[in-house]
Design a protein around this motif. Structure first.
Motif, short mmCIF file in Angstrom:
data_model
loop_
_atom_site.label_atom_id
_atom_site.label_comp_id
_atom_site.label_asym_id
_atom_site.label_seq_id
_atom_site.Cartn_x
_atom_site.Cartn_y
_atom_site.Cartn_z
N LEU A 26 -24.07 30.08 33.35
CA LEU A 26 -23.01 30.98 33.77
C LEU A 26 -23.42 32.41 33.46
O LEU A 26 -24.02 32.69 32.43
N VAL A 27 -23.05 33.31 34.37
CA VAL A 27 -23.36 34.73 34.23
C VAL A 27 -22.06 35.52 34.36
O VAL A 27 -21.67 35.89 35.47
N PRO A 28 -21.34 35.75 33.25
CA PRO A 28 -20.12 36.56 33.32
C PRO A 28 -20.42 37.96 33.84
O PRO A 28 -21.48 38.54 33.55
N VAL A 29 -19.46 38.50 34.60
CA VAL A 29 -19.63 39.81 35.23
C VAL A 29 -18.45 40.71 34.85
O VAL A 29 -17.29 40.32 34.98
N TRP A 30 -18.77 41.91 34.38
CA TRP A 30 -17.76 42.92 34.08
C TRP A 30 -17.86 44.05 35.09
O TRP A 30 -18.96 44.52 35.41
N ASP A 31 -16.72 44.50 35.59
CA ASP A 31 -16.65 45.75 36.34
C ASP A 31 -16.53 46.90 35.35
O ASP A 31 -15.81 46.79 34.34
N LEU A 32 -17.22 48.00 35.64
CA LEU A 32 -17.21 49.17 34.78
C LEU A 32 -16.89 50.41 35.61
O LEU A 32 -17.20 50.47 36.80
N GLU A 33 -16.28 51.37 34.97
CA GLU A 33 -16.01 52.61 35.66
C GLU A 33 -17.30 53.38 35.90
O GLU A 33 -18.26 53.30 35.11
N VAL A 34 -17.35 54.10 37.02
CA VAL A 34 -18.52 54.91 37.33
C VAL A 34 -18.72 55.94 36.22
O VAL A 34 -17.79 56.59 35.77
#
Length: 314
Positions: free
Chosen positions: A259-267
């Motif tokens: 599994l490869v968890p993914v986080w969204d980050l602010e620019v």
């Protein structure tokens, strides 16, 4: 024959003893229907390896380099290569499975799909062919390796994998003369498709990337899938999956058994800002993995939400 008669006929006609129906699970245990496996006119498909790189030093990094990272290299220690260098690469010029350089160095490309069921065994077969090839050769394979052929992890002897992430593909031509500028033109196209990517230093196999409109952290993890989902659910329900301000755990990829968890980050977040928070999160995750109590109702809801936001790559 009318529709009702046809249905009745199908129901009333049992399969002969020891016969497997085309829509039944194949007896080989592949999980496929018999007609799509050993009952196929073309014969059974290649054996599928659920976690092909298990046991490989840096398994999580290998999966990330194969599926997520545009441009990176890692030195391999291969006893059968003698004093020749073997470099594991994300992508070779021309998408070649392997290149034998003029000095004898072998570039073994990860981002090649042979579709023979076990990419690690495919890579080992390519490497063994490259060891026999002449300098200046591009090497690949055109048929599946034998079922008992070695995997890549059988050919390497190191304990760890040191990954170098590159800013573009300039390393393709670092040792070549480009007097007429033709190589620069070819590189421009390759570099345009490579999103800026960096590997975090404090944790294993976590890669920050900037896709322009957003930044992401994609982190390949070695844990059993069910145990990891439980642990992430515990942390998510406790609002402990936020790495930095504005970050959000949005889902995960599934690739080669990991599994490869993914986080969204602010620019504008950048990779440096993630180093300490990622190390803290890794510690919290280990604690959550050690918990054995059943999930609470809130944690089960969090787990269901995370499981529904999975995308299988391979």
């Amino acid at each position: 024959m009318g529709k009702k008669s046809r249905v009745k006929s199908r129901v009333a006609a049992p399969a002969a003893e020891a016969e497997v129906g085309p829509r039944q699970p194949c007896p080989c245990g592949s999980g496929r229907r018999y007609k799509a496996c050993h009952g196929s006119q073309d014969g059974p498909p290649p054996a599928f390896a659920r976690r092909p790189f298990e046991g490989m030093p840096g398994e999580c990094d290998v999966v990330a380099l194969r599926e997520l990272v545009p441009s990176a290299t890692a030195e391999l220690t291969v006893p059968s290569a003698g004093d020749r260098r073997v470099l594991l690469t994300t992508l070779n010029p021309g998408a070649a499975p392997a290149l034998v350089r003029q000095d004898g160095t072998i570039w073994l490309g990860l981002q090649v799909q042979h579709a023979y069921g076990d990419p690690s065994r495919d890579l080992a077969a390519v490497l063994n062919r490259a060891l026999e090839a002449e300098p200046g050769s591009a090497v690949g394979i055109t048929q599946a390796p034998a079922a008992d052929a070695p995997r890549l992890q059988d050919l390497v002897s190191q304990d760890a994998l040191a990954v170098t992430v590159h800013d573009g593909f300039g390393w393709w031509v670092a040792d070549l003369d480009d007097a007429d500028g033709s190589l620069a033109a070819a590189l421009e196209q390759a570099n345009a498709a490579a999103t800026p990517t960096l590997r975090l230093a404090q944790v294993e196999a976590a890669y920050w990337t900037d896709v322009g409109s957003k930044e992401h952290l994609r982190w390949a993890m070695p844990h059993d899938e069910d145990a990891l989902l439980d642990a992430l659910a515990r942390l998510h329900a406790a609002d402990r999956t936020r790495l930095v301000e504005g970050s959000r755990l949005v889902g995960m990829f599934r690739a080669h058994g990991l599994l490869v968890p993914v986080w969204d980050l602010e620019v504008g977040t950048g990779a440096d800002a993630l180093e300490d928070p990622a190390a803290d999160f890794a510690s919290a995750l280990e604690e959550a993995l050690a918990v054995t109590e059943p999930l609470s109702q809130e944690e089960r809801a969090a787990r269901s939400g995370l499981a529904n936001r999975q995308l299988t790559i391979r």
